[in-house]
Write a protein that holds these residues in place. Structure first.
Motif, short mmCIF file in Angstrom:
data_model
loop_
_atom_site.label_atom_id
_atom_site.label_comp_id
_atom_site.label_asym_id
_atom_site.label_seq_id
_atom_site.Cartn_x
_atom_site.Cartn_y
_atom_site.Cartn_z
N ALA A 123 46.89 1.11 65.02
CA ALA A 123 47.88 2.11 64.62
C ALA A 123 48.09 2.11 63.11
O ALA A 123 48.16 3.18 62.49
N TRP A 124 48.18 0.94 62.51
CA TRP A 124 48.41 0.87 61.06
C TRP A 124 47.21 1.39 60.28
O TRP A 124 47.37 2.13 59.32
N LEU A 125 46.01 1.01 60.71
CA LEU A 125 44.82 1.52 60.03
C LEU A 125 44.69 3.02 60.24
O LEU A 125 44.36 3.76 59.30
N ALA A 126 44.93 3.47 61.47
CA ALA A 126 44.85 4.90 61.74
C ALA A 126 45.89 5.67 60.93
O ALA A 126 45.64 6.81 60.51
N GLY A 127 47.06 5.08 60.70
CA GLY A 127 48.07 5.73 59.88
C GLY A 127 47.56 5.99 58.47
O GLY A 127 47.78 7.06 57.89
N LEU A 128 46.86 5.00 57.90
CA LEU A 128 46.29 5.18 56.57
C LEU A 128 45.20 6.25 56.58
O LEU A 128 45.12 7.08 55.66
N ALA A 188 32.82 17.03 66.51
CA ALA A 188 32.67 15.63 66.92
C ALA A 188 34.00 14.89 66.81
O ALA A 188 34.36 14.09 67.70
N LEU A 189 34.75 15.13 65.75
CA LEU A 189 36.06 14.51 65.61
C LEU A 189 37.03 15.01 66.69
O LEU A 189 37.87 14.26 67.18
N LEU A 218 39.77 12.40 73.51
CA LEU A 218 39.80 11.14 74.25
C LEU A 218 41.04 10.32 73.91
O LEU A 218 41.20 9.21 74.40
N THR A 219 41.90 10.87 73.06
CA THR A 219 43.07 10.15 72.57
C THR A 219 44.37 10.64 73.18
O THR A 219 45.20 9.84 73.63
N ARG A 220 44.56 11.97 73.19
CA ARG A 220 45.82 12.54 73.67
C ARG A 220 45.56 13.89 74.32
O ARG A 220 44.66 14.62 73.89
N PHE A 239 45.48 9.98 66.74
CA PHE A 239 45.23 11.40 66.99
C PHE A 239 45.39 12.22 65.71
O PHE A 239 44.57 13.10 65.42
N THR A 240 46.44 11.96 64.94
CA THR A 240 46.67 12.72 63.71
C THR A 240 45.54 12.52 62.72
O THR A 240 45.12 13.47 62.04
#
Length: 395
Positions: A123-128, A193-194, A200-202, A172-173
């Motif tokens: 979550a923290w890495l994805a936030g960045l 692709a993204l 697959l996330t939400r 997801f964001t």
């Protein structure tokens, strides 16, 4: 025509060029990443202080409750867990999409982290990564300074504490922002692709899928009406391929649930068991009608503000995929019958709604004023996040 010096200059190897481009993007985004990290650090600091005062573990609040537990159980044991409620209702884990638990499991296997720790790390890495993608979209549309402010505002969103939880909103964001950026750069296959990964996330990936599909349809209609019909499909082959790719992740999970449960519409039945059916907004209207008058008026005012932001996005003439994505996320969040308290966080991936205020803040006379406004919002978001996480109900 390029000059002789340009024509004879040696071409850099593809890998070197790609690395150089990525580093240039990262360098340009550094102020946005720093601003976002600072805003989220304020939120985490306030949470740590509040949790310590209440005798609670801040990390457990971020990674050990509510949906986080469901994702971690899937990461550890796969699908198949079901809770039967006292009233006879059933909550199966098939309602949760697989990408986050797969990443949790993989990271926990490769590092000393527990599955819970891996969920927080993701979550923290994805936030960045999300802040980087949000900056990229904002900078492309309105300049680098707006991109920085946009990333900071997303980090100061009222329910931004969820960005630091082992939830799917940050992941997801990030995928949605980079997919939109790819569309803005006419990189449709990358965007598709993204979008597969977002699907697959939400379930709210439906908003991104719709934005890409409608944008592509608008391009085809515009070219057709302009009389540019020769080779229309061949000329837009990459766009069409990207659009065809886009729904495969979301459809993949729907088909998986259908096969596992033995019914074509099993996924929608699962969502209904969780109370997440689409009802066109009737549940929202009933919720407002059941509130005391002051609370009902306040909620109506908040919805009015949301509508005003959407109107500002339209008046701002945002590119079609950006505008459609933001509106679709809002609509999906409001027309479901699920728990009302979760709706603000369900709308959080609609970062495009923050473009008008980001542009307005960028237009302030001094950067100090812009920073002061963002700082005030960050403190308010941090206080609200600590209060919510120390409460009994889910965000």
């Amino acid at each position: 025509m390029p000059d002789q010096q340009t024509r004879t200059r040696p071409v850099a190897p593809e890998s070197h060029s790609t690395r150089h481009g990525a580093m240039a993007l990262l360098t340009a985004a550094a102020p946005a990443l720093g601003a976002y990290a600072a805003v989220r650090a304020v939120g985490l600091l306030v949470l740590q202080v509040a949790a310590s005062a209440a005798g609670k573990d801040a990390l457990h609040l971020l990674g050990g409750r509510w949906d986080s537990v469901w994702y971690q159980r899937i990461a550890e044991n796969g699908y198949g867990y079901t809770v039967t409620l006292p009233d006879g209702g059933v909550h199966p884990d098939l309602a949760f999409f697989p990408l986050l638990p797969a990443m949790e499991r993989g990271l926990a296997a490769l590092t000393p982290l527990t599955v819970q720790g891996a969920g927080i790390a993701v979550a923290w890495l994805a936030g960045l990564l999300a802040a980087w993608g949000i900056f990229a979209v904002g900078a492309r549309l309105h300049g680098r300074r707006t991109g920085v402010v946009l990333a900071a505002l997303w980090g100061a969103y009222p329910t931004a504490f969820v960005q630091s939880m082992a939830y799917t909103e940050s992941l997801f964001t990030a995928l949605a922002a980079w997919s939109l950026y790819a569309v803005l750069r006419d990189r449709w296959i990358v965007a598709g692709a993204l979008c597969v990964l977002a699907g697959l996330t939400r379930p709210s990936a439906a908003a991104l899928i719709a934005a890409l599909a409608i944008t592509a349809a608008a391009v085809l209609v515009r070219e057709w009406r302009a009389g540019d019909r020769r080779g229309l499909l061949r000329r837009n082959a990459r766009m069409l391929l990207g659009v065809c790719l886009a729904p495969l992740g979301w459809l993949g999970h729907v088909v998986f649930v259908a096969v596992r449960e033995g019914g074509a519409f099993a996924y929608f039945d699962v969502q209904a068991q969780w109370g997440n059916s689409i009802d066109g907004g009737r549940a929202l209207a009933a919720f407002i009608a059941g509130l005391p008058l002051p609370a009902a008026l306040g909620l109506c005012a908040a919805l009015g503000l949301l509508g005003w932001l959407v109107l500002l996005c339209v008046r701002q003439r945002q590119p079609l995929p950006v505008l459609l994505y933001g509106i679709a996320v809002v609509v999906i969040s409001l027309i479901g019958s699920g728990y009302f308290g979760s709706r603000p966080r369900l709308m959080m991936p609609a970062f495009t709604l923050l473009l008008p205020p980001a542009v307005a803040l960028t237009g302030l006379r001094t950067r100090a004023r812009t920073g002061a406004v963002v700082a005030a919002l960050a403190i308010g978001s941090a206080a609200y996040g600590a209060w919510t996480l120390l409460g009994p109900g889910p965000p």
